[in-house]
Design a protein around this motif. Structure first.
Motif, PDB file in Angstrom:
ATOM      1  N   PHE A  60       0.811  -1.212   0.000  1.00  0.00           N
ATOM      2  CA  PHE A  60       0.000   0.000   0.000  1.00  0.00           C
ATOM      3  C   PHE A  60       0.850   1.270   0.000  1.00  0.00           C
ATOM      4  O   PHE A  60       0.305   2.370  -0.042  1.00  0.00           O
ATOM      5  N   ASP A  62       3.976   3.293  -1.902  1.00  0.00           N
ATOM      6  CA  ASP A  62       4.543   3.273  -3.249  1.00  0.00           C
ATOM      7  C   ASP A  62       5.965   2.742  -3.330  1.00  0.00           C
ATOM      8  O   ASP A  62       6.193   1.707  -3.921  1.00  0.00           O
ATOM      9  N   TRP A  93      -3.746  -6.647  -0.262  1.00  0.00           N
ATOM     10  CA  TRP A  93      -3.683  -5.673  -1.349  1.00  0.00           C
ATOM     11  C   TRP A  93      -4.609  -6.061  -2.496  1.00  0.00           C
ATOM     12  O   TRP A  93      -5.406  -5.249  -2.968  1.00  0.00           O
ATOM     13  N   TRP A  97      -8.165  -4.073  -3.626  1.00  0.00           N
ATOM     14  CA  TRP A  97      -8.416  -3.558  -4.971  1.00  0.00           C
ATOM     15  C   TRP A  97      -9.583  -4.278  -5.653  1.00  0.00           C
ATOM     16  O   TRP A  97     -10.359  -3.667  -6.382  1.00  0.00           O
ATOM     17  N   ILE A 123     -12.530  10.636  -4.134  1.00  0.00           N
ATOM     18  CA  ILE A 123     -11.361   9.749  -4.134  1.00  0.00           C
ATOM     19  C   ILE A 123     -10.497  10.036  -2.910  1.00  0.00           C
ATOM     20  O   ILE A 123     -10.062   9.127  -2.209  1.00  0.00           O
ATOM     21  N   GLY A 124     -10.246  11.311  -2.646  1.00  0.00           N
ATOM     22  CA  GLY A 124      -9.445  11.686  -1.484  1.00  0.00           C
ATOM     23  C   GLY A 124     -10.069  11.214  -0.182  1.00  0.00           C
ATOM     24  O   GLY A 124      -9.374  10.745   0.715  1.00  0.00           O
ATOM     25  N   VAL A 127      -9.547   7.415   0.131  1.00  0.00           N
ATOM     26  CA  VAL A 127      -8.151   7.126   0.488  1.00  0.00           C
ATOM     27  C   VAL A 127      -7.905   7.470   1.948  1.00  0.00           C
ATOM     28  O   VAL A 127      -7.265   6.705   2.681  1.00  0.00           O
ATOM     29  N   LEU A 130      -9.390   4.765   4.185  1.00  0.00           N
ATOM     30  CA  LEU A 130      -8.556   3.564   4.154  1.00  0.00           C
ATOM     31  C   LEU A 130      -7.282   3.746   4.979  1.00  0.00           C
ATOM     32  O   LEU A 130      -6.850   2.834   5.691  1.00  0.00           O
ATOM     33  N   MET A 131      -6.678   4.925   4.895  1.00  0.00           N
ATOM     34  CA  MET A 131      -5.457   5.192   5.655  1.00  0.00           C
ATOM     35  C   MET A 131      -5.731   5.203   7.163  1.00  0.00           C
ATOM     36  O   MET A 131      -4.924   4.699   7.950  1.00  0.00           O
TER      37      MET A 131
END
Length: 152
Positions: A60, A62, A93, A97, A123-124, A127, A130-131
């Motif tokens: 998760f 990069d 992961w 997805w 989207i933000g 995210v 999820l974080m």
């Protein structure tokens, strides 16, 4: 199944490169794939500091997604431990997805109309949620996840 298998195989190749090719191989050819000495140091330090538990979440993050296997091999982590934690991380992961694709695919029209002219907010927000959830899980299990440093 195919995505999970590809992720696990790719990480194991990275582990073998780090373990058997070592630092010399990575320093010599790493520049051709964008892996610089400073990246290598960061990954090694991260894996050494947090141990195998970081593999649960490496996919998760990069830079860590691409180099956790290499860093684990360089850090001489036991293969069975690497393989176990990596497989669980890959499953999380791929599952995340797949679930997101299924859910968003089923509700794409509703999501698009709710987002209106501001899909970045949606989207933000997703995210961010999820974080937060991942952070709470890591915090709850931090002692079990990060207090081990494996070496052969």
């Amino acid at each position: 199944g195919l995505c999970f298998s590809a992720a696990v195989v790719g990480d194991n190749i990275g582990y073998a490169i780090g373990r058997y090719g070592g630092r010399q191989l990575l320093l010599r050819y790493g520049r051709y794939i964008g892996l610089r000495l400073r990246h290598l140091h960061k990954v090694e330090e991260f894996v050494q500091r947090y141990g195998s538990g970081i593999l649960l979440f490496a996919r998760f993050i990069d830079l860590l997604r691409q180099t956790a296997g290499i860093g684990s091999g360089l850090g001489r982590m036991r293969w069975w431990r690497f393989a176990t934690f990596d497989a669980i991380g890959c499953a999380l992961w791929v599952g995340a997805w797949t679930a997101a694709g299924y859910e968003f695919g089923e509700n794409l029209d509703a999501i698009a109309s709710a987002a209106g002219a501001h899909p970045a907010w949606l989207i933000g927000g997703g995210v961010f949620i999820l974080m937060v959830v991942a952070g709470l899980i890591v915090y709850k299990f931090r002692d079990r996840l990060f207090n081990r440093k494996e070496k052969d």
